[in-house]
Design an enzyme around this catalytic site. Sequence first.
Site, mmCIF file in Angstrom:
data_model
loop_
_atom_site.group_PDB
_atom_site.id
_atom_site.type_symbol
_atom_site.label_atom_id
_atom_site.label_comp_id
_atom_site.label_asym_id
_atom_site.label_seq_id
_atom_site.Cartn_x
_atom_site.Cartn_y
_atom_site.Cartn_z
ATOM 1 N N SER A 141 -44.922 23.473 -64.017
ATOM 2 C CA SER A 141 -43.705 24.242 -64.319
ATOM 3 C C SER A 141 -42.937 23.503 -65.412
ATOM 4 O O SER A 141 -43.147 22.297 -65.610
ATOM 5 C CB SER A 141 -42.819 24.329 -63.072
ATOM 6 O OG SER A 141 -41.533 24.806 -63.399
ATOM 7 N N TYR A 151 -33.179 20.818 -57.178
ATOM 8 C CA TYR A 151 -34.630 21.077 -57.142
ATOM 9 C C TYR A 151 -35.441 19.781 -57.118
ATOM 10 O O TYR A 151 -36.540 19.743 -57.665
ATOM 11 C CB TYR A 151 -35.042 21.956 -58.330
ATOM 12 C CG TYR A 151 -34.758 23.410 -58.061
ATOM 13 C CD1 TYR A 151 -35.685 24.202 -57.393
ATOM 14 C CD2 TYR A 151 -33.536 23.970 -58.397
ATOM 15 C CE1 TYR A 151 -35.409 25.524 -57.100
ATOM 16 C CE2 TYR A 151 -33.248 25.284 -58.101
ATOM 17 C CZ TYR A 151 -34.201 26.057 -57.456
ATOM 18 O OH TYR A 151 -33.913 27.359 -57.147
ATOM 19 N N LYS A 158 -43.858 19.065 -59.297
ATOM 20 C CA LYS A 158 -44.415 19.574 -60.554
ATOM 21 C C LYS A 158 -44.675 18.433 -61.547
ATOM 22 O O LYS A 158 -45.663 18.453 -62.276
ATOM 23 C CB LYS A 158 -43.486 20.639 -61.154
ATOM 24 C CG LYS A 158 -43.365 21.900 -60.271
ATOM 25 C CD LYS A 158 -44.709 22.539 -60.025
ATOM 26 C CE LYS A 158 -44.634 23.826 -59.227
ATOM 27 N NZ LYS A 158 -45.950 24.459 -59.027
HETATM 28 N N1 LIG Z 1 -42.366 32.427 -61.086
HETATM 29 C C1 LIG Z 1 -41.956 31.462 -61.891
HETATM 30 O O1 LIG Z 1 -40.945 31.597 -62.598
HETATM 31 C C2 LIG Z 1 -42.718 30.156 -61.965
HETATM 32 C C3 LIG Z 1 -42.376 29.274 -62.993
HETATM 33 C C4 LIG Z 1 -43.048 28.062 -63.114
HETATM 34 C C5 LIG Z 1 -44.068 27.751 -62.202
HETATM 35 N N2 LIG Z 1 -44.376 28.631 -61.205
HETATM 36 C C6 LIG Z 1 -45.451 28.226 -60.292
HETATM 37 O O2 LIG Z 1 -46.463 29.204 -60.316
HETATM 38 C C7 LIG Z 1 -47.144 29.225 -59.049
HETATM 39 C C8 LIG Z 1 -47.188 30.647 -58.532
HETATM 40 O O3 LIG Z 1 -45.859 31.099 -58.359
HETATM 41 P P1 LIG Z 1 -45.444 32.640 -58.278
HETATM 42 O O4 LIG Z 1 -44.181 32.774 -59.017
HETATM 43 O O5 LIG Z 1 -46.599 33.494 -58.589
HETATM 44 O O6 LIG Z 1 -45.072 32.694 -56.718
HETATM 45 P P2 LIG Z 1 -45.382 33.787 -55.593
HETATM 46 O O7 LIG Z 1 -44.469 33.419 -54.469
HETATM 47 O O8 LIG Z 1 -45.366 35.155 -56.144
HETATM 48 O O9 LIG Z 1 -46.904 33.426 -55.191
HETATM 49 C C9 LIG Z 1 -47.239 32.220 -54.555
HETATM 50 C C10 LIG Z 1 -48.443 32.480 -53.661
HETATM 51 O O10 LIG Z 1 -48.823 31.233 -53.042
HETATM 52 C C11 LIG Z 1 -49.122 31.504 -51.685
HETATM 53 N N3 LIG Z 1 -48.974 30.297 -50.868
HETATM 54 C C12 LIG Z 1 -47.818 29.697 -50.502
HETATM 55 N N4 LIG Z 1 -48.089 28.649 -49.704
HETATM 56 C C13 LIG Z 1 -49.433 28.588 -49.575
HETATM 57 C C14 LIG Z 1 -50.313 27.737 -48.850
HETATM 58 N N5 LIG Z 1 -49.850 26.727 -48.096
HETATM 59 N N6 LIG Z 1 -51.651 27.955 -48.936
HETATM 60 C C15 LIG Z 1 -52.127 28.986 -49.693
HETATM 61 N N7 LIG Z 1 -51.343 29.830 -50.373
HETATM 62 C C16 LIG Z 1 -50.001 29.634 -50.314
HETATM 63 C C17 LIG Z 1 -48.118 32.575 -51.283
HETATM 64 O O11 LIG Z 1 -48.492 33.254 -50.088
HETATM 65 C C18 LIG Z 1 -48.132 33.467 -52.520
HETATM 66 O O12 LIG Z 1 -49.140 34.445 -52.437
HETATM 67 C C19 LIG Z 1 -46.383 28.254 -58.150
HETATM 68 O O13 LIG Z 1 -47.042 27.012 -58.131
HETATM 69 C C20 LIG Z 1 -45.034 28.135 -58.838
HETATM 70 O O14 LIG Z 1 -44.405 26.918 -58.545
HETATM 71 C C21 LIG Z 1 -43.736 29.826 -61.066
#
Ligand SMILES: NC(=O)c1ccc[n+]([C@@H]2O[C@H](COP(=O)([O-])OP(=O)(O)OC[C@H]3O[C@@H](n4cnc5c(N)ncnc54)[C@H](O)[C@@H]3O)[C@@H](O)[C@H]2O)c1
Length: 257
Positions: A141, A151, A158
């Site tokens: 991230s 955070y 991250k």
């Molecule tokens: N959305 C953003 O703005 C953003 C920005 C930077 C980084 N990220 C990173 O991207 C990744 C995906 O995020 P997203 O926004 O798609 O989130 P999201 O919540 O839409 O999806 C996350 C998925 O991970 C699954 N999950 C959670 N805990 C788990 C576990 N213990 N075992 C297996 N699966 C598990 C959830 O059920 C969900 O399906 C994350 O690592 C997040 O930190 C997101």
Amino acid sequence: MSLKERVVIVTGAGSGIGRGTAELLASEGAKIVIAEINQTGGMDTLEAIVSAGGTAKFIQTNVADEQSVRLMVEAAVACYGSIYGLVNNAGIELEAELSSMTVADWDRILSVNLRSVFLCSRAAIPHMRREGRGSIINIASVHANFGFERYSAYDASKGGIVAVTRTIALENGPYQIRANAICPGYIDTAMWASWLGAQPDPEKTERETRQWHPLRRRGTPLDIARAVRFLLSDEAEWITGISLVVDGGMSARFFGS
Ligand SMILES: NC(=O)c1ccc[n+]([C@@H]2O[C@H](COP(=O)([O-])OP(=O)(O)OC[C@H]3O[C@@H](n4cnc5c(N)ncnc54)[C@H](O)[C@@H]3O)[C@@H](O)[C@H]2O)c1
């Protein structure tokens, strides 16, 4: 950029960036392992891929749990015979000040976000080494590069992902296994929506966050999926150990400006 017939595990593929990535890679002919804790999300992604003519298998997995990860990788190899790619995407976030955070909360964020990268990589690497090739993509991230108040656990997880990505690249380069991280900015997913919903004035914040980006929009799961596709593919065969910022230019701005 062919990923045809290559087996790729995508963790957290039941939603958001993980689902977008799984669907894009499947549309290119990759065989996808949906490693997801949420049964409904995992099944929905499976159905979307299969109904579009792709190949996928859903294995319910808790990426923070050693035994669950071991069984997932064993089942993936039993089903498809090999592993080419691993996208460590599953993640959770928590907004809480460090001074009042519980140990349980700190450990939960670090386990799901960072320990998972260790567990899934450790389980998959022997199979990649056997094949003499492999590509690991860790979803970090912009929080790896900047401080965000309230955070600390997420930021630490991250930053840890970017650091461990370099070590995985060093240890596995001689086996032709590459490891790279992606640092997304703000991406419209369930995680983003829940953060936005918790803001005092979500509509105002929604407008402001668009303006933070020189490209004047937040990202979509497809924006990140395309970067994953590139780094996974042979087009990136001499790229390893990096973290690629994919954020619509947000990090180019000094926030005091
Ligand atoms: N959305 C953003 O703005 C953003 C920005 C930077 C980084 N990220 C990173 O991207 C990744 C995906 O995020 P997203 O926004 O798609 O989130 P999201 O919540 O839409 O999806 C996350 C998925 O991970 C699954 N999950 C959670 N805990 C788990 C576990 N213990 N075992 C297996 N699966 C598990 C959830 O059920 C969900 O399906 C994350 O690592 C997040 O930190 C997101």
